[in-house]
Design a protein around this motif. Structure first.
Motif, PDB file in Angstrom:
ATOM      1  N   GLU A  42       0.807  -1.225   0.000  1.00 21.47           N
ATOM      2  CA  GLU A  42       0.000   0.000   0.000  1.00 21.47           C
ATOM      3  C   GLU A  42       0.841   1.277   0.000  1.00 21.47           C
ATOM      4  O   GLU A  42       0.335   2.352  -0.269  1.00 21.47           O
ATOM      5  CB  GLU A  42      -0.961   0.010   1.197  1.00 21.47           C
ATOM      6  N   ALA A  43       2.136   1.156   0.285  1.00 19.37           N
ATOM      7  CA  ALA A  43       3.018   2.327   0.269  1.00 19.37           C
ATOM      8  C   ALA A  43       3.326   2.764  -1.161  1.00 19.37           C
ATOM      9  O   ALA A  43       3.799   3.880  -1.382  1.00 19.37           O
ATOM     10  CB  ALA A  43       4.316   2.030   1.019  1.00 19.37           C
ATOM     11  N   ILE A  44       3.068   1.877  -2.123  1.00 23.99           N
ATOM     12  CA  ILE A  44       3.300   2.225  -3.530  1.00 23.99           C
ATOM     13  C   ILE A  44       1.977   2.687  -4.123  1.00 23.99           C
ATOM     14  O   ILE A  44       1.031   1.903  -4.221  1.00 23.99           O
ATOM     15  CB  ILE A  44       3.841   1.013  -4.324  1.00 23.99           C
ATOM     16  N   PRO A  45       1.884   3.953  -4.517  1.00 22.45           N
ATOM     17  CA  PRO A  45       0.626   4.459  -5.071  1.00 22.45           C
ATOM     18  C   PRO A  45       0.225   3.733  -6.360  1.00 22.45           C
ATOM     19  O   PRO A  45       1.084   3.308  -7.147  1.00 22.45           O
ATOM     20  CB  PRO A  45       0.926   5.931  -5.364  1.00 22.45           C
ATOM     21  N   GLY A  46      -1.070   3.614  -6.564  1.00 20.64           N
ATOM     22  CA  GLY A  46      -1.586   2.993  -7.777  1.00 20.64           C
ATOM     23  C   GLY A  46      -1.105   3.696  -9.029  1.00 20.64           C
ATOM     24  O   GLY A  46      -0.868   3.063 -10.060  1.00 20.64           O
ATOM     25  N   THR A  47      -0.918   5.009  -8.936  1.00 25.58           N
ATOM     26  CA  THR A  47      -0.428   5.783 -10.078  1.00 25.58           C
ATOM     27  C   THR A  47       0.981   5.336 -10.477  1.00 25.58           C
ATOM     28  O   THR A  47       1.284   5.219 -11.667  1.00 25.58           O
ATOM     29  CB  THR A  47      -0.428   7.286  -9.750  1.00 25.58           C
ATOM     30  N   GLU A  63      -6.803   3.796 -11.473  1.00 31.02           N
ATOM     31  CA  GLU A  63      -8.093   3.444 -10.862  1.00 31.02           C
ATOM     32  C   GLU A  63      -8.306   1.931 -10.878  1.00 31.02           C
ATOM     33  O   GLU A  63      -8.881   1.361  -9.944  1.00 31.02           O
ATOM     34  CB  GLU A  63      -9.247   4.135 -11.589  1.00 31.02           C
ATOM     35  N   ALA A  64      -7.830   1.268 -11.920  1.00 35.82           N
ATOM     36  CA  ALA A  64      -7.955  -0.195 -12.004  1.00 35.82           C
ATOM     37  C   ALA A  64      -7.101  -0.869 -10.932  1.00 35.82           C
ATOM     38  O   ALA A  64      -7.517  -1.870 -10.341  1.00 35.82           O
ATOM     39  CB  ALA A  64      -7.555  -0.686 -13.389  1.00 35.82           C
ATOM     40  N   VAL A  65      -5.933  -0.309 -10.680  1.00 32.03           N
ATOM     41  CA  VAL A  65      -5.069  -0.850  -9.621  1.00 32.03           C
ATOM     42  C   VAL A  65      -5.779  -0.721  -8.271  1.00 32.03           C
ATOM     43  O   VAL A  65      -5.813  -1.657  -7.477  1.00 32.03           O
ATOM     44  CB  VAL A  65      -3.696  -0.142  -9.595  1.00 32.03           C
ATOM     45  N   HIS A  68      -8.640  -3.161  -7.975  1.00 32.69           N
ATOM     46  CA  HIS A  68      -8.100  -4.506  -7.757  1.00 32.69           C
ATOM     47  C   HIS A  68      -7.662  -4.663  -6.302  1.00 32.69           C
ATOM     48  O   HIS A  68      -7.927  -5.695  -5.687  1.00 32.69           O
ATOM     49  CB  HIS A  68      -6.936  -4.770  -8.713  1.00 32.69           C
ATOM     50  N   ARG A  69      -7.021  -3.650  -5.759  1.00 32.33           N
ATOM     51  CA  ARG A  69      -6.585  -3.699  -4.358  1.00 32.33           C
ATOM     52  C   ARG A  69      -7.766  -3.866  -3.406  1.00 32.33           C
ATOM     53  O   ARG A  69      -7.674  -4.575  -2.406  1.00 32.33           O
ATOM     54  CB  ARG A  69      -5.841  -2.405  -3.984  1.00 32.33           C
ATOM     55  N   ARG A  70      -8.867  -3.189  -3.715  1.00 36.40           N
ATOM     56  CA  ARG A  70     -10.055  -3.256  -2.854  1.00 36.40           C
ATOM     57  C   ARG A  70     -10.858  -4.534  -3.066  1.00 36.40           C
ATOM     58  O   ARG A  70     -11.760  -4.828  -2.294  1.00 36.40           O
ATOM     59  CB  ARG A  70     -10.981  -2.071  -3.136  1.00 36.40           C
ATOM     60  N   GLY A  71     -10.552  -5.259  -4.120  1.00 33.95           N
ATOM     61  CA  GLY A  71     -11.319  -6.460  -4.433  1.00 33.95           C
ATOM     62  C   GLY A  71     -12.650  -6.111  -5.095  1.00 33.95           C
ATOM     63  O   GLY A  71     -13.593  -6.897  -5.060  1.00 33.95           O
ATOM     64  N   ALA A  72     -12.732  -4.927  -5.685  1.00 31.63           N
ATOM     65  CA  ALA A  72     -13.976  -4.458  -6.303  1.00 31.63           C
ATOM     66  C   ALA A  72     -13.926  -4.580  -7.831  1.00 31.63           C
ATOM     67  O   ALA A  72     -14.707  -3.951  -8.516  1.00 31.63           O
ATOM     68  CB  ALA A  72     -14.231  -3.011  -5.896  1.00 31.63           C
TER      69      ALA A  72
END
Length: 78
Positions: A42-47, A63-65, A68-72
């Motif tokens: 989580e320390a690495i931003p999705g961007t 946004e896709a990352v 995916h992280r949220r499981g949504a």
């Protein structure tokens, strides 16, 4: 297998909506372990992950990352 049984099985596994671009990259990249580790951190931003994937030729939005992280994402749909 009867048609009814086959239909029931297919309905249970059929995915509606678009596929998760992160899931597609994870399924096809030889570096999937490194990508999974980055997504889990989580320390690495999705961007940052999105931009790094873009440099390898994969088109994945930040946004896709995050989805995916949220499981949504589509990966989590039955």
């Amino acid at each position: 297998m009867s048609f009814t049984d086959a239909l029931t099985k297919e309905q249970a596994t059929y995915r509606k909506g678009p596929s998760c671009t992160v899931g597609i990259v994870l399924a096809t990249s030889p570096e999937s372990d490194s990508i999974r580790a980055a997504i889990a951190d989580e320390a690495i931003p999705g961007t940052v992950i999105s931009r790094a994937l873009g440099q390898t030729g994969a088109k994945v939005k930040a946004e896709a990352v995050q989805r995916h992280r949220r499981g949504a994402c589509g990966c989590e749909r039955p």
